[in-house]
Design an enzyme around this catalytic site. Structure first.
Site, PDB file in Angstrom:
ATOM      1  N   HIS A   1      -9.172  -2.456   6.880  1.00 28.10           N
ATOM      2  CA  HIS A   1     -10.291  -1.517   7.054  1.00 28.10           C
ATOM      3  C   HIS A   1     -11.639  -2.163   7.361  1.00 28.10           C
ATOM      4  O   HIS A   1     -12.552  -1.470   7.814  1.00 28.10           O
ATOM      5  CB  HIS A   1     -10.488  -0.590   5.838  1.00 28.10           C
ATOM      6  CG  HIS A   1      -9.514   0.544   5.766  1.00 28.10           C
ATOM      7  ND1 HIS A   1      -9.581   1.621   6.607  1.00 28.10           N
ATOM      8  CD2 HIS A   1      -8.444   0.752   4.963  1.00 28.10           C
ATOM      9  CE1 HIS A   1      -8.594   2.462   6.318  1.00 28.10           C
ATOM     10  NE2 HIS A   1      -7.880   1.955   5.334  1.00 28.10           N
TER      11      HIS A   1
ATOM     12  N   HIS B   1       0.819  -1.214   0.000  1.00 32.52           N
ATOM     13  CA  HIS B   1       0.000   0.000   0.000  1.00 32.52           C
ATOM     14  C   HIS B   1       0.849   1.258   0.000  1.00 32.52           C
ATOM     15  O   HIS B   1       1.603   1.511   0.939  1.00 32.52           O
ATOM     16  CB  HIS B   1      -0.911   0.016   1.230  1.00 32.52           C
ATOM     17  CG  HIS B   1      -2.120   0.868   1.061  1.00 32.52           C
ATOM     18  ND1 HIS B   1      -3.278   0.410   0.483  1.00 32.52           N
ATOM     19  CD2 HIS B   1      -2.361   2.161   1.377  1.00 32.52           C
ATOM     20  CE1 HIS B   1      -4.175   1.387   0.451  1.00 32.52           C
ATOM     21  NE2 HIS B   1      -3.645   2.461   0.989  1.00 32.52           N
TER      22      HIS B   1
ATOM     23  N   GLU C   1      -8.793   0.905  -2.921  1.00 34.47           N
ATOM     24  CA  GLU C   1      -9.024   0.952  -1.475  1.00 34.47           C
ATOM     25  C   GLU C   1     -10.444   1.414  -1.194  1.00 34.47           C
ATOM     26  O   GLU C   1     -10.719   2.603  -1.108  1.00 34.47           O
ATOM     27  CB  GLU C   1      -8.017   1.875  -0.793  1.00 34.47           C
ATOM     28  CG  GLU C   1      -8.151   1.818   0.726  1.00 34.47           C
ATOM     29  CD  GLU C   1      -7.111   2.648   1.451  1.00 34.47           C
ATOM     30  OE1 GLU C   1      -6.567   3.582   0.840  1.00 34.47           O
ATOM     31  OE2 GLU C   1      -6.881   2.372   2.636  1.00 34.47           O
TER      32      GLU C   1
ATOM     33  N   HIS D   1      -2.638  -3.380   4.439  1.00 31.18           N
ATOM     34  CA  HIS D   1      -1.922  -2.499   5.380  1.00 31.18           C
ATOM     35  C   HIS D   1      -2.613  -2.557   6.738  1.00 31.18           C
ATOM     36  O   HIS D   1      -3.489  -1.770   7.032  1.00 31.18           O
ATOM     37  CB  HIS D   1      -1.798  -1.071   4.850  1.00 31.18           C
ATOM     38  CG  HIS D   1      -3.099  -0.380   4.506  1.00 31.18           C
ATOM     39  ND1 HIS D   1      -4.044  -0.923   3.676  1.00 31.18           N
ATOM     40  CD2 HIS D   1      -3.590   0.831   4.888  1.00 31.18           C
ATOM     41  CE1 HIS D   1      -5.071  -0.079   3.575  1.00 31.18           C
ATOM     42  NE2 HIS D   1      -4.820   0.990   4.310  1.00 31.18           N
TER      43      HIS D   1
ATOM     44  N   ASP E   1       1.809   1.918   3.734  1.00 33.07           N
ATOM     45  CA  ASP E   1       0.941   3.111   3.729  1.00 33.07           C
ATOM     46  C   ASP E   1       1.751   4.402   3.650  1.00 33.07           C
ATOM     47  O   ASP E   1       1.310   5.455   4.133  1.00 33.07           O
ATOM     48  CB  ASP E   1      -0.011   3.144   4.930  1.00 33.07           C
ATOM     49  CG  ASP E   1      -1.317   3.877   4.627  1.00 33.07           C
ATOM     50  OD1 ASP E   1      -1.485   4.373   3.489  1.00 33.07           O
ATOM     51  OD2 ASP E   1      -2.167   3.969   5.523  1.00 33.07           O
TER      52      ASP E   1
ATOM     53  N   ASP F   1       0.233   5.514  -1.194  1.00 30.50           N
ATOM     54  CA  ASP F   1      -0.778   6.476  -1.645  1.00 30.50           C
ATOM     55  C   ASP F   1      -0.229   7.570  -2.547  1.00 30.50           C
ATOM     56  O   ASP F   1      -0.851   8.641  -2.660  1.00 30.50           O
ATOM     57  CB  ASP F   1      -1.469   7.104  -0.424  1.00 30.50           C
ATOM     58  CG  ASP F   1      -2.594   6.218   0.105  1.00 30.50           C
ATOM     59  OD1 ASP F   1      -3.454   5.832  -0.698  1.00 30.50           O
ATOM     60  OD2 ASP F   1      -2.594   5.900   1.311  1.00 30.50           O
TER      61      ASP F   1
ATOM     62  N   HIS G   1     -13.569   1.228   3.073  1.00 28.31           N
ATOM     63  CA  HIS G   1     -12.572   2.123   3.671  1.00 28.31           C
ATOM     64  C   HIS G   1     -13.068   2.426   5.077  1.00 28.31           C
ATOM     65  O   HIS G   1     -13.503   1.504   5.782  1.00 28.31           O
ATOM     66  CB  HIS G   1     -12.348   3.376   2.786  1.00 28.31           C
ATOM     67  CG  HIS G   1     -11.205   4.206   3.255  1.00 28.31           C
ATOM     68  ND1 HIS G   1     -11.353   5.478   3.739  1.00 28.31           N
ATOM     69  CD2 HIS G   1      -9.887   3.923   3.348  1.00 28.31           C
ATOM     70  CE1 HIS G   1     -10.162   5.940   4.122  1.00 28.31           C
ATOM     71  NE2 HIS G   1      -9.256   5.030   3.888  1.00 28.31           N
TER      72      HIS G   1
HETATM   73 ZN   LIG Z   1      -6.031   2.750   4.408  1.00 28.23          ZN
END
Ligand SMILES: [Zn+2]
Length: 367
Positions: free
Chosen positions: A183, A11, A115, A204, A311, A13, A142
């Protein structure tokens, strides 16, 4: 080791960072140079020995369904354009064989992870087309519930999933798209593990026994994961990693709630909390605490069921693991703790490659 083994992170972003800071205009950014105020660029990916990266195409849960779907497609487009813009460094990966081949060729295998189940706008047709566009995992929720699955950080509505949620999991298994249980609520985790035909991932997450954050994985689920064959990719997000930080944040939330219920205005709360913060400095999470999660997941689920999912550029990063250049420090820590090189190689990437390969095989059989 990282020349032989594709370090595979679950993961990152960067796509959302590029959207929010550069309006997704790649002519405004040069990732072959250091990118300020970020944790990711090509020189640091190289320094960190990254072999494969799931780029997150997260979009906010606040978007209405059709906008969430469109924005997800735009983020997938951005990952495709990134690969086109840096052909010497990045190549789109769609299969486990792609990961191995692209890593051997000296590039970073670039996978796409969605995600949040809100991205499909309650449409299996959209899910199938997103798979064709390259998405290779989907996190079922999420931070908010979807119409069909409960999130770890929302009020439970279904105590797991409804029938459509089961259809989504079945269709993902049929396609060979990994089901990501980061999540989701613990009941959703258990529900999926009852019906999943293929190994799942947590792209993650950490261990709930090490840090009691609802986003982390409880031990009974780790035991179920062993039977499922899946992998928890351990996150570097401070409040999921460190019980000390999690406790500190809870204390802070309690103080904010107390001020609010006492009728204080937002500026008054801000001033009071600035004073509170200087009286209660936040602890800092460390690389060693990340290794504690890896230890625990290995002890409960087994060495075949641990990976890494930083992450970075989504809140991840802590002392010793500040950006994508730092993964080798984690390898050193695991070796220091007595992990064999073979076991470290599993954690760094071989487990994830195996899970994706199994999911592909199961999908091929289903077809
Ligand atoms: Zn997340």
């Amino acid at each position: 080791m990282l020349r032989l083994v594709p370090l595979t992170d679950g993961h990152n972003d960067l796509p959302w960072l590029l959207r929010s800071r550069f309006k997704s205009d790649l002519s405004l950014v040069d990732l072959t140079k250091s990118l300020a105020n970020s944790q990711t660029d090509i020189p640091r990916l190289r320094e960190g020995g990254v072999g494969a990266q799931f780029w997150s195409v997260w979009v906010p849960t606040s978007l209405p369904g059709s906008e969430a779907l469109q924005t997800t497609i735009e983020q997938i487009d951005l990952v495709h354009r990134l690969c086109d813009a840096y052909p010497k460094d990045l190549e789109l990966a769609l299969t486990s064989d792609d990961i191995v081949r692209i890593h051997r060729s000296g590039k970073v295998a670039s996978l796409i992870g969605m995600e949040g189940g809100h991205s499909i706008n309650n449409s299996l047709a959209a899910l199938r087309m997103l798979y064709r566009l390259g998405a290779r995992y989907m996190t079922l929720t999420h931070s908010k519930n979807t119409d069909w699955a409960d999130s770890a950080t929302d009020t439970p509505k279904l105590n797991g999933m409804n029938g459509f949620g089961e259809s989504v999991v079945k269709e993902m298994n049929r396609l060979g798209m990994l089901v990501d249980l980061s999540h989701v609520s613990a009941d959703t985790m258990r529900h999926v593990l009852r019906i999943a035909k293929a190994p799942v991932i947590f792209s993650h997450s950490g261990s709930r026994a090490v840090c009691d954050n609802p986003r982390n994985v409880p031990d009974d689920v780790l035991s179920l994961l062993k039977a499922n064959g899946g992998v928890v990719m351990v996150v570097f997000l401070p409040s999921y990693v460190s019980a000390r930080i999690h406790d500190h944040e809870r204390m802070r939330d309690v103080e904010v709630a107390r001020l609010r219920s006492a009728g204080k205005s937002d500026p008054e709360i801000g001033a009071s909390m600035a004073a509170w913060d200087s009286d209660h400095p936040a602890p800092k999470a460390t690389l060693k605490e990340v290794a504690d999660h890896i230890d625990h997941i290995r002890d409960v689920a087994g060495i075949d069921h641990v990976g890494i999912g930083s992450d970075f550029d989504g809140g991840g990063g802590l002392v010793g693991l500040e950006d994508v250049s730092k993964y080798p420090a984690l390898i050193v820590e695991l070796l220091r703790r007595g992990y064999s090189e073979e076991d470290v190689a599993k954690v760094m990437g071989l487990n994830l490659v195996r899970v994706l390969r199994d999911a592909e095989r199961i999908a091929a059989q289903a077809k």
